[in-house]
Design a protein around this motif. Structure first.
Motif, PDB file in Angstrom:
ATOM      1  N   LEU A 151       0.748  -1.236   0.150  1.00  0.00           N
ATOM      2  CA  LEU A 151      -0.045  -0.069   0.112  1.00  0.00           C
ATOM      3  C   LEU A 151       1.012   1.386   0.052  1.00  0.00           C
ATOM      4  O   LEU A 151       0.760   1.886  -0.403  1.00  0.00           O
ATOM      5  CB  LEU A 151      -1.126   0.613   1.147  1.00  0.00           C
ATOM      6  CG  LEU A 151      -2.164  -0.867   1.195  1.00  0.00           C
ATOM      7  CD1 LEU A 151      -3.052  -1.724   2.761  1.00  0.00           C
ATOM      8  CD2 LEU A 151      -3.148  -0.906   0.260  1.00  0.00           C
ATOM      9  N   VAL A 152       2.065   0.903   0.466  1.00  0.00           N
ATOM     10  CA  VAL A 152       2.784   2.467   0.628  1.00  0.00           C
ATOM     11  C   VAL A 152       3.630   2.168  -1.068  1.00  0.00           C
ATOM     12  O   VAL A 152       3.500   3.608  -0.839  1.00  0.00           O
ATOM     13  CB  VAL A 152       4.053   2.116   1.497  1.00  0.00           C
ATOM     14  CG1 VAL A 152       5.076   3.207   1.192  1.00  0.00           C
ATOM     15  CG2 VAL A 152       3.861   2.332   3.071  1.00  0.00           C
ATOM     16  N   LYS A 161      -5.572   5.968   2.588  1.00  0.00           N
ATOM     17  CA  LYS A 161      -6.966   5.613   3.843  1.00  0.00           C
ATOM     18  C   LYS A 161      -6.662   4.340   4.584  1.00  0.00           C
ATOM     19  O   LYS A 161      -7.100   4.288   5.234  1.00  0.00           O
ATOM     20  CB  LYS A 161      -7.971   6.158   2.929  1.00  0.00           C
ATOM     21  CG  LYS A 161      -9.404   6.440   3.364  1.00  0.00           C
ATOM     22  CD  LYS A 161     -10.636   6.553   3.064  1.00  0.00           C
ATOM     23  CE  LYS A 161     -11.813   7.321   4.125  1.00  0.00           C
ATOM     24  NZ  LYS A 161     -11.974   5.945   5.505  1.00  0.00           N
ATOM     25  N   ALA A 162      -6.241   2.901   3.253  1.00  0.00           N
ATOM     26  CA  ALA A 162      -6.679   2.069   4.533  1.00  0.00           C
ATOM     27  C   ALA A 162      -6.125   1.228   4.966  1.00  0.00           C
ATOM     28  O   ALA A 162      -5.915   1.020   5.829  1.00  0.00           O
ATOM     29  CB  ALA A 162      -6.903   0.987   2.403  1.00  0.00           C
ATOM     30  N   LEU A 163      -4.307   2.051   5.139  1.00  0.00           N
ATOM     31  CA  LEU A 163      -3.723   2.271   6.242  1.00  0.00           C
ATOM     32  C   LEU A 163      -4.219   2.934   7.455  1.00  0.00           C
ATOM     33  O   LEU A 163      -3.484   2.668   8.379  1.00  0.00           O
ATOM     34  CB  LEU A 163      -2.350   2.966   5.944  1.00  0.00           C
ATOM     35  CG  LEU A 163      -1.506   2.149   4.490  1.00  0.00           C
ATOM     36  CD1 LEU A 163      -0.380   2.988   3.562  1.00  0.00           C
ATOM     37  CD2 LEU A 163      -1.042   0.741   5.218  1.00  0.00           C
ATOM     38  N   LEU A 164      -4.675   4.025   7.592  1.00  0.00           N
ATOM     39  CA  LEU A 164      -5.078   4.882   8.029  1.00  0.00           C
ATOM     40  C   LEU A 164      -6.145   4.554   9.393  1.00  0.00           C
ATOM     41  O   LEU A 164      -5.955   3.907   9.975  1.00  0.00           O
ATOM     42  CB  LEU A 164      -5.479   5.716   8.217  1.00  0.00           C
ATOM     43  CG  LEU A 164      -6.355   7.360   9.145  1.00  0.00           C
ATOM     44  CD1 LEU A 164      -5.045   7.267  10.368  1.00  0.00           C
ATOM     45  CD2 LEU A 164      -6.644   8.614   8.130  1.00  0.00           C
ATOM     46  N   ASP A 165      -6.644   4.241   8.176  1.00  0.00           N
ATOM     47  CA  ASP A 165      -8.408   2.879   8.702  1.00  0.00           C
ATOM     48  C   ASP A 165      -7.920   1.372   9.781  1.00  0.00           C
ATOM     49  O   ASP A 165      -8.328   1.267  10.766  1.00  0.00           O
ATOM     50  CB  ASP A 165      -9.016   2.707   7.883  1.00  0.00           C
ATOM     51  CG  ASP A 165      -9.872   3.705   7.444  1.00  0.00           C
ATOM     52  OD1 ASP A 165     -10.053   5.260   7.901  1.00  0.00           O
ATOM     53  OD2 ASP A 165     -10.773   3.291   6.145  1.00  0.00           O
ATOM     54  N   VAL A 179       1.529   2.439  11.273  1.00  0.00           N
ATOM     55  CA  VAL A 179       2.243   3.408  11.716  1.00  0.00           C
ATOM     56  C   VAL A 179       3.346   4.201  10.940  1.00  0.00           C
ATOM     57  O   VAL A 179       3.640   4.997  10.613  1.00  0.00           O
ATOM     58  CB  VAL A 179       2.525   4.123  13.291  1.00  0.00           C
ATOM     59  CG1 VAL A 179       3.063   5.439  13.727  1.00  0.00           C
ATOM     60  CG2 VAL A 179       0.908   3.957  14.251  1.00  0.00           C
ATOM     61  N   GLU A 180       4.106   3.308  11.572  1.00  0.00           N
ATOM     62  CA  GLU A 180       5.306   3.106  10.513  1.00  0.00           C
ATOM     63  C   GLU A 180       5.368   3.334   8.777  1.00  0.00           C
ATOM     64  O   GLU A 180       5.396   4.554   7.978  1.00  0.00           O
ATOM     65  CB  GLU A 180       6.252   2.080  10.310  1.00  0.00           C
ATOM     66  CG  GLU A 180       7.546   2.482   9.522  1.00  0.00           C
ATOM     67  CD  GLU A 180       8.517   1.341   9.629  1.00  0.00           C
ATOM     68  OE1 GLU A 180       9.434   1.293   8.856  1.00  0.00           O
ATOM     69  OE2 GLU A 180       8.669   0.535  11.004  1.00  0.00           O
ATOM     70  N   ALA A 181       4.070   3.013   8.084  1.00  0.00           N
ATOM     71  CA  ALA A 181       3.957   2.937   6.683  1.00  0.00           C
ATOM     72  C   ALA A 181       3.120   4.246   6.518  1.00  0.00           C
ATOM     73  O   ALA A 181       3.765   4.631   5.898  1.00  0.00           O
ATOM     74  CB  ALA A 181       2.534   1.823   6.760  1.00  0.00           C
ATOM     75  N   LEU A 182       2.449   4.695   7.441  1.00  0.00           N
ATOM     76  CA  LEU A 182       1.297   6.040   7.248  1.00  0.00           C
ATOM     77  C   LEU A 182       2.910   7.104   7.437  1.00  0.00           C
ATOM     78  O   LEU A 182       2.731   7.938   6.660  1.00  0.00           O
ATOM     79  CB  LEU A 182       0.830   6.554   8.570  1.00  0.00           C
ATOM     80  CG  LEU A 182      -0.769   5.811   8.719  1.00  0.00           C
ATOM     81  CD1 LEU A 182      -1.069   5.587   9.645  1.00  0.00           C
ATOM     82  CD2 LEU A 182      -1.371   5.956   7.281  1.00  0.00           C
ATOM     83  N   GLY A 183       3.386   6.925   8.391  1.00  0.00           N
ATOM     84  CA  GLY A 183       4.326   7.544   7.716  1.00  0.00           C
ATOM     85  C   GLY A 183       5.124   7.618   6.828  1.00  0.00           C
ATOM     86  O   GLY A 183       5.733   9.160   6.046  1.00  0.00           O
ATOM     87  N   ASP A 184       5.478   6.989   5.856  1.00  0.00           N
ATOM     88  CA  ASP A 184       6.626   6.942   4.892  1.00  0.00           C
ATOM     89  C   ASP A 184       5.486   7.404   3.641  1.00  0.00           C
ATOM     90  O   ASP A 184       5.849   7.900   2.851  1.00  0.00           O
ATOM     91  CB  ASP A 184       6.225   4.741   4.504  1.00  0.00           C
ATOM     92  CG  ASP A 184       7.597   4.677   5.655  1.00  0.00           C
ATOM     93  OD1 ASP A 184       8.752   5.491   5.882  1.00  0.00           O
ATOM     94  OD2 ASP A 184       7.368   3.163   5.585  1.00  0.00           O
ATOM     95  N   THR A 185       3.925   7.345   3.816  1.00  0.00           N
ATOM     96  CA  THR A 185       3.521   7.975   2.788  1.00  0.00           C
ATOM     97  C   THR A 185       3.367   9.723   3.359  1.00  0.00           C
ATOM     98  O   THR A 185       2.723  10.209   1.963  1.00  0.00           O
ATOM     99  CB  THR A 185       2.259   6.843   2.662  1.00  0.00           C
ATOM    100  OG1 THR A 185       1.399   7.816   4.064  1.00  0.00           O
ATOM    101  CG2 THR A 185       2.156   5.706   3.057  1.00  0.00           C
ATOM    102  N   ARG A 186       3.830  10.098   4.061  1.00  0.00           N
ATOM    103  CA  ARG A 186       3.829  11.351   4.254  1.00  0.00           C
ATOM    104  C   ARG A 186       1.716  11.784   4.224  1.00  0.00           C
ATOM    105  O   ARG A 186       1.437  12.634   3.555  1.00  0.00           O
ATOM    106  CB  ARG A 186       3.978  11.990   3.491  1.00  0.00           C
ATOM    107  CG  ARG A 186       5.604  11.615   3.574  1.00  0.00           C
ATOM    108  CD  ARG A 186       6.786  12.616   2.805  1.00  0.00           C
ATOM    109  NE  ARG A 186       8.464  12.183   3.309  1.00  0.00           N
ATOM    110  CZ  ARG A 186       9.437  12.398   4.125  1.00  0.00           C
ATOM    111  NH1 ARG A 186       8.631  13.138   5.150  1.00  0.00           N
ATOM    112  NH2 ARG A 186      10.283  12.063   3.587  1.00  0.00           N
ATOM    113  N   TYR A 187       1.185  10.855   4.641  1.00  0.00           N
ATOM    114  CA  TYR A 187      -0.681  11.472   4.490  1.00  0.00           C
ATOM    115  C   TYR A 187      -0.437  11.994   5.538  1.00  0.00           C
ATOM    116  O   TYR A 187      -0.474  11.539   7.032  1.00  0.00           O
ATOM    117  CB  TYR A 187      -1.266   9.702   4.410  1.00  0.00           C
ATOM    118  CG  TYR A 187      -2.149   9.953   4.233  1.00  0.00           C
ATOM    119  CD1 TYR A 187      -2.951  11.259   3.555  1.00  0.00           C
ATOM    120  CD2 TYR A 187      -2.897   9.108   5.567  1.00  0.00           C
ATOM    121  CE1 TYR A 187      -4.817  10.729   3.260  1.00  0.00           C
ATOM    122  CE2 TYR A 187      -4.562   9.268   5.340  1.00  0.00           C
ATOM    123  CZ  TYR A 187      -4.959  10.162   3.497  1.00  0.00           C
ATOM    124  OH  TYR A 187      -6.692  10.177   4.312  1.00  0.00           O
ATOM    125  N   SER A 188      -0.874  13.587   5.269  1.00  0.00           N
ATOM    126  CA  SER A 188      -1.301  14.508   6.449  1.00  0.00           C
ATOM    127  C   SER A 188      -2.172  13.947   7.316  1.00  0.00           C
ATOM    128  O   SER A 188      -2.211  14.069   8.861  1.00  0.00           O
ATOM    129  CB  SER A 188      -1.140  15.555   5.726  1.00  0.00           C
ATOM    130  OG  SER A 188      -2.590  16.163   4.786  1.00  0.00           O
TER     131      SER A 188
END
Length: 195
Positions: A151-152, A161-165, A179-188
């Motif tokens: 997903l990243v 959004k899938a990662l966040l959910d 959380v690490e994956a979300l950081g890698d995406t830089r999803y605000s």
């Protein structure tokens, strides 16, 4: 002239015949030539897989044997090689149907190690159509990491959004992975969850 015409007429039917081998036979013949000895042979093997289309790629992915039940070396080499081949900029159509084939194979394969391998192929060729197929694996202890990485790499709004959910629903190592994956995406939108 008549002899030339006769030769031509005999040659046309031979050339017009299609390959009558079964899909399993074509795949077996291909795997016998893997790994390729050089780049030219490798490109020919990748073209053979491309000619098999999505059904052939899906069939190859579902042929993966469970650990300890068979040797997947040639099959994994062929699939991974084709994923990188399909991901080349000039092969956009191959990349699209490859993602579809891997998504379908993911539904059919039971073993988690083979699912992880297929998910890693989606990391290479995946797009938004792969996102719904990856979501269920974000809550799986073994498959959360490869699904999150895929997903990243897809890195579209639906993937983020899938990662966040999922990060809001899981705990432990899976939550850390997400959380690490979300950081890698830089999803605000994920900033509150990350912090």
């Amino acid at each position: 002239f008549a002899l030339l015409t006769l030769c031509f007429l005999h040659a046309v039917p031979a050339r017009a015949q299609t390959d009558q081998r079964t899909l399993n036979t074509k795949i077996a013949d291909l795997l016998a030539r893997i790994p390729a000895q050089n780049a030219e042979q490798n490109d020919k093997s990748m073209q053979v897989i491309a000619d098999l289309g999505a059904p052939g790629l899906e069939k190859m992915a579902t042929m993966l044997a469970a650990p300890g039940k068979g040797d997947n070396t040639a099959l994994q080499y062929a699939l991974a090689g084709f994923s990188y081949y399909a991901a080349r900029p000039k092969n956009a159509a191959l990349k699209t149907w490859s993602a579809s084939a891997y998504v379908q194979a993911l539904k059919e394969v039971a073993d988690k190690e083979n699912k992880a391998f297929i998910i890693r192929q989606l990391e290479i060729v995946g797009n938004d159509q792969a996102v719904p197929a990856l979501i269920p694996y974000l809550s799986d202890e073994r498959l959360c990491d490869p699904a999150a990485r895929a997903l990243v790499r897809i890195n579209t709004t639906p993937a983020k959004k899938a990662l966040l959910d999922a990060a809001q629903k899981v705990s432990g190592d899976r939550r850390l992975t997400l959380v690490e994956a979300l950081g890698d995406t830089r999803y605000s939108a994920a900033a509150p969850v990350i912090s």
